[in-house]
Design an enzyme around this catalytic site. Structure first.
Site, PDB file in Angstrom:
ATOM      1  N   HIS A  77     -72.816 -42.708   7.277  1.00  0.00           N
ATOM      2  CA  HIS A  77     -72.100 -44.027   6.497  1.00  0.00           C
ATOM      3  C   HIS A  77     -72.860 -45.154   7.104  1.00  0.00           C
ATOM      4  O   HIS A  77     -72.235 -46.253   6.919  1.00  0.00           O
ATOM      5  CB  HIS A  77     -70.794 -44.045   6.917  1.00  0.00           C
ATOM      6  N   GLU A  96     -68.712 -37.679  -1.949  1.00  0.00           N
ATOM      7  CA  GLU A  96     -68.106 -36.723  -1.149  1.00  0.00           C
ATOM      8  C   GLU A  96     -66.930 -37.271  -0.541  1.00  0.00           C
ATOM      9  O   GLU A  96     -65.981 -36.676   0.069  1.00  0.00           O
ATOM     10  CB  GLU A  96     -68.938 -36.233   0.073  1.00  0.00           C
ATOM     11  N   ASN A  97     -66.779 -38.734  -0.551  1.00  0.00           N
ATOM     12  CA  ASN A  97     -65.875 -39.446   0.116  1.00  0.00           C
ATOM     13  C   ASN A  97     -64.709 -40.124  -0.812  1.00  0.00           C
ATOM     14  O   ASN A  97     -64.399 -41.137  -0.374  1.00  0.00           O
ATOM     15  CB  ASN A  97     -66.133 -40.169   1.506  1.00  0.00           C
ATOM     16  N   ASN A 113     -70.376 -32.064   3.179  1.00  0.00           N
ATOM     17  CA  ASN A 113     -69.570 -31.104   4.039  1.00  0.00           C
ATOM     18  C   ASN A 113     -68.240 -31.420   3.344  1.00  0.00           C
ATOM     19  O   ASN A 113     -67.050 -30.708   3.664  1.00  0.00           O
ATOM     20  CB  ASN A 113     -69.587 -31.573   5.252  1.00  0.00           C
ATOM     21  N   HIS A 114     -67.739 -32.747   2.670  1.00  0.00           N
ATOM     22  CA  HIS A 114     -66.531 -33.031   2.255  1.00  0.00           C
ATOM     23  C   HIS A 114     -66.006 -32.634   0.961  1.00  0.00           C
ATOM     24  O   HIS A 114     -65.156 -32.770   0.176  1.00  0.00           O
ATOM     25  CB  HIS A 114     -65.985 -34.544   2.398  1.00  0.00           C
ATOM     26  N   HIS A 169     -74.535 -39.182   5.024  1.00  0.00           N
ATOM     27  CA  HIS A 169     -73.425 -38.670   5.927  1.00  0.00           C
ATOM     28  C   HIS A 169     -73.058 -39.484   7.173  1.00  0.00           C
ATOM     29  O   HIS A 169     -71.727 -39.395   7.566  1.00  0.00           O
ATOM     30  CB  HIS A 169     -73.840 -37.216   6.349  1.00  0.00           C
ATOM     31  N   ASP A 212     -72.770 -42.735   0.253  1.00  0.00           N
ATOM     32  CA  ASP A 212     -71.502 -42.097   0.347  1.00  0.00           C
ATOM     33  C   ASP A 212     -70.326 -43.137  -0.105  1.00  0.00           C
ATOM     34  O   ASP A 212     -69.908 -44.030   0.568  1.00  0.00           O
ATOM     35  CB  ASP A 212     -70.976 -41.416   1.763  1.00  0.00           C
ATOM     36  N   HIS A 218     -78.080 -34.336   3.476  1.00  0.00           N
ATOM     37  CA  HIS A 218     -76.734 -34.838   4.242  1.00  0.00           C
ATOM     38  C   HIS A 218     -76.617 -34.195   5.689  1.00  0.00           C
ATOM     39  O   HIS A 218     -76.391 -33.036   5.927  1.00  0.00           O
ATOM     40  CB  HIS A 218     -75.690 -34.017   3.458  1.00  0.00           C
TER      41      HIS A 218
HETATM   42 FE   LIG Z   1     -69.746 -39.137   3.927  1.00  0.00          FE
HETATM   43 FE   LIG Z   2     -70.636 -36.044   5.116  1.00  0.00          FE
END
Ligand SMILES: [Fe+2]
Ligand SMILES: [Fe+2]
Length: 272
Positions: free
Chosen positions: A180, A39-40, A67-68, A178, A8, A153
């Site tokens: 991190h 995603e981040n 999810n982001h 996910h 990520d 994830h």
């Molecule tokens: Fe993430």
């Molecule tokens: Fe995530």
């Protein structure tokens, strides 16, 4: 085939580290194909079209999410026409974008990238195991595809580990994202699938999973709401893995961690 997966990407420092280091890593490690979880990448929340294009320009072939994915709304339109950005495959029917894409490396290797989201301590989505089963049904690794990568994830290591074993021998790599935080279990499973429960992030580790520390600590201690969290701004560590596969079978020969910059101890894979 030599495939690099990056965890990520969190905020500006994560993006800048990837964009700065990736071209040299590709050359130095003779990498054929790069997949990164983005995603981040926009201030810690979601991803924009501009960031996607910057990452593609730096050498990323496919961007996975989680999810982001929809935190920056503009990406909902962009993902419809983009063939290199994937969202979890087990999102509800009719969700824009794709959960799996096939792309070719510059030397003609065909790579299937699947993004899937776990359910334990996460949203109640469709069954991730069945979704991936359907995506690889009838596909032959080592035949029409040279590499199959699954970005799982998820929050729980148990669910991700079960995933690795469930698809061992049928895909090249099952890699968790996910949390991190990199886990120390990178390995090649019994039937030839490379596996790691979580690859970690490309972000500043002087943080709470990539975000400035003050508000997350306050939230845990007081249970009171705080202003919106912000991505940390110190030097990022790039966390990734390099997987080398046998071209005939598409299965892993080796899997090595890669960590560059920032606070975590540096690890550079072997070149051969
Ligand atoms: Fe993430
Ligand atoms: Fe995530």
């Amino acid at each position: 085939m030599r495939v690099l997966f990056l965890g990520d990407i969190v905020g500006r420092v994560g993006r800048e580290a990837v964009i700065h280091h990736l071209p040299n890593l590709i050359k130095f490690l003779k990498i054929d194909f790069v997949v990164a979880n983005g995603e981040n990448s926009a201030h810690g929340f979601g991803i924009t079209s501009k960031i996607c294009n910057e990452l593609y320009d730096s050498g990323v072939d496919v961007i996975t999410t989680g999810n982001h994915v929809w935190d920056q709304r503009e990406i909902i339109n962009f993902i419809v026409d983009d063939d290199r950005l994937v969202r979890p495959i087990n999102f509800p029917r009719g969700t824009p974008g794709k959960g799996a894409v096939v792309r070719e490396s510059c030397d003609g290797h065909r790579v299937l990238v699947i993004n899937v989201m776990c359910r334990l301590f996460m949203e109640p989505l469709d069954d991730p195991f069945i979704a991936v089963e359907k995506a690889i049904d009838g596909i032959s690794l080592g035949g029409e595809l040279d590499f199959i990568l699954i970005d799982v994830h998820g929050e729980a290591t148990s669910e991700k580990m079960a995933f690795g074993h469930a698809f061992d021998g049928r895909v090249s790599l099952v890699v968790g994202t996910h949390t991190h935080v990199p886990t120390a279990d990178l390995m090649v499973l019994a039937n030839g699938t490379a596996y790691q429960s979580d690859v970690g992030m490309c972000g500043d580790y002087d943080s709470v999973i990539g975000m400035k520390k003050e508000y997350p600590i306050k939230r845990f201690i007081t249970k009171l709401p705080t202003p919106r969290l912000e991505a940390a701004e110190g030097e990022a560590t790039i966390c990734g893995i390099l997987v080398v596969t046998d071209d005939r079978s598409g299965l892993a020969i080796s899997a090595e961690p890669l960590r560059v910059g920032g606070l975590l101890t540096e690890i550079m894979p072997l070149r051969s």
